[in-house]
Design an enzyme around this catalytic site. Structure first.
Site, PDB file in Angstrom:
ATOM      1  CE1 TYR A 155      -3.522  50.003  31.351  1.00 55.84           C
ATOM      2  CE2 TYR A 155      -4.218  50.713  29.084  1.00 55.84           C
ATOM      3  CZ  TYR A 155      -3.723  49.609  29.967  1.00 55.84           C
ATOM      4  OH  TYR A 155      -3.585  48.418  29.354  1.00 55.84           O
ATOM      5  CE  LYS A 159      -0.227  48.960  29.769  1.00 58.21           C
ATOM      6  NZ  LYS A 159       0.574  47.649  30.118  1.00 58.21           N
TER       7      LYS A 159
END
Ligand code: NAD
Length: 248
Positions: A155, A159
């Site tokens: 993740y 990002k």
């Protein structure tokens, strides 16, 4: 929205932050395409709420990771509405685990949805935006993409990647009067964070100077700002909405 902005697409808009962005943008004269991979009761409820604020709201099902489906979805927008002024890349997922235990499939899936999904949508949306000589693209990143976070290597990488993507595309499209910015929310009250154990939530809250999680509406206001005339001279930027958890 800018004065010329009439048609917007928000990905992952059925619930959470995407829903709040749709509601905050909604106004008469705006056609709002609400994308989600799951179009069910939640999405339909969001559509009705957006319509109640005077916008023309339309549901658009596709998986942002599916390149052909994204292209078909954006083609439909152009066929129906003739233009696309604003793209908000909000769809995102987590598949958390320590890197040593992270399955390759979980790495791939998070990167495919969170990062490749944004690339797919930008590539398809940039064409009509270039043709109409203007547009806005806003990518929803995360504070952890700047700070790092244990247990979220996939993740966090996605990002952080979104921030790099934002900057590269901002430089590519600036001459076409298209701005590209990112919003990096901190910990926000949504289903994504509701799933966390109470102890983890308390530890997270202790890191936030404002001593509370943010709301989806507070993130949505940053998107409304970047989508509007007031932000015309901003591109390639990351707007942090995190209660002071990270100060850059
Ligand atoms: P959420 O899980 O409540 O909502 C995400 C929505 O995206 C859902 O409706 C889901 O069906 C949809 N979606 C998932 N995969 C999709 C796909 N492949 N194609 C299209 N739609 C898809 O999450 P949220 O908390 O509202 O998060 C929205 C965005 O904000 C995400 O990008 C997330 O990473 C980011 N974010 C959230 C927080 C937080 O604390 N909640 C913090 C920082 C960043």
């Amino acid at each position: 929205m800018t004065e010329i902005s009439r048609v917007a697409l928000i990905t992952g808009a059925a619930r959470g932050i995407g829903r709040a962005i749709a509601l905050a943008l909604a106004q008469p004269g705006l056609t709002l395409y609400l994308n989600d991979v799951v179009i069910g009761e939640e999405a339909e409820k969001t559509r009705q709420e957006v319509e109640a604020k005077g916008a023309d709201a339309r549901l658009l099902q596709f998986n942002v990771a599916d390149t052909a489906a994204v292209q078909a979805g954006i083609d439909r927008i152009i066929q129906e509405s003739g233009r696309l002024d604003l793209l908000v890349n909000n769809a995102g997922i987590t598949r958390d685990n320590l890197v040593m235990r992270m399955k390759e499939a979980d790495w791939d899936q998070v990167l495919e949805v969170n990062l490749k999904g944004a690339y797919n949508c930008i590539r398809a949306a940039a064409k009509p935006m270039i043709k109409q000589r203007g547009g806005r693209i806003i990518n929803i990143s995360s504070v952890v993409g700047v700070m790092g976070n244990p247990g979220q290597a996939n993740y966090v990488a996605s990002k952080a990647g979104l921030i790099g993507l934002t900057k590269a595309v901002a430089r590519e499209l600036a001459s076409r009067n298209i701005t590209v910015n990112a919003v990096a929310p901190g910990f926000i009250e949504t289903e994504m964070t509701a799933a966390l154990p109470e102890k983890v939530r308390a530890e997270m809250q202790a890191q936030i100077p404002l001593n509370r999680f943010g709301t989806p509406e507070e993130v949505a206001q940053a998107v409304v700002f970047l989508a509007g005339d007031a932000a015309a001279y901003m591109t390639g930027q990351v707007l942090h909405v995190n209660g002071g958890m990270l100060m850059v």
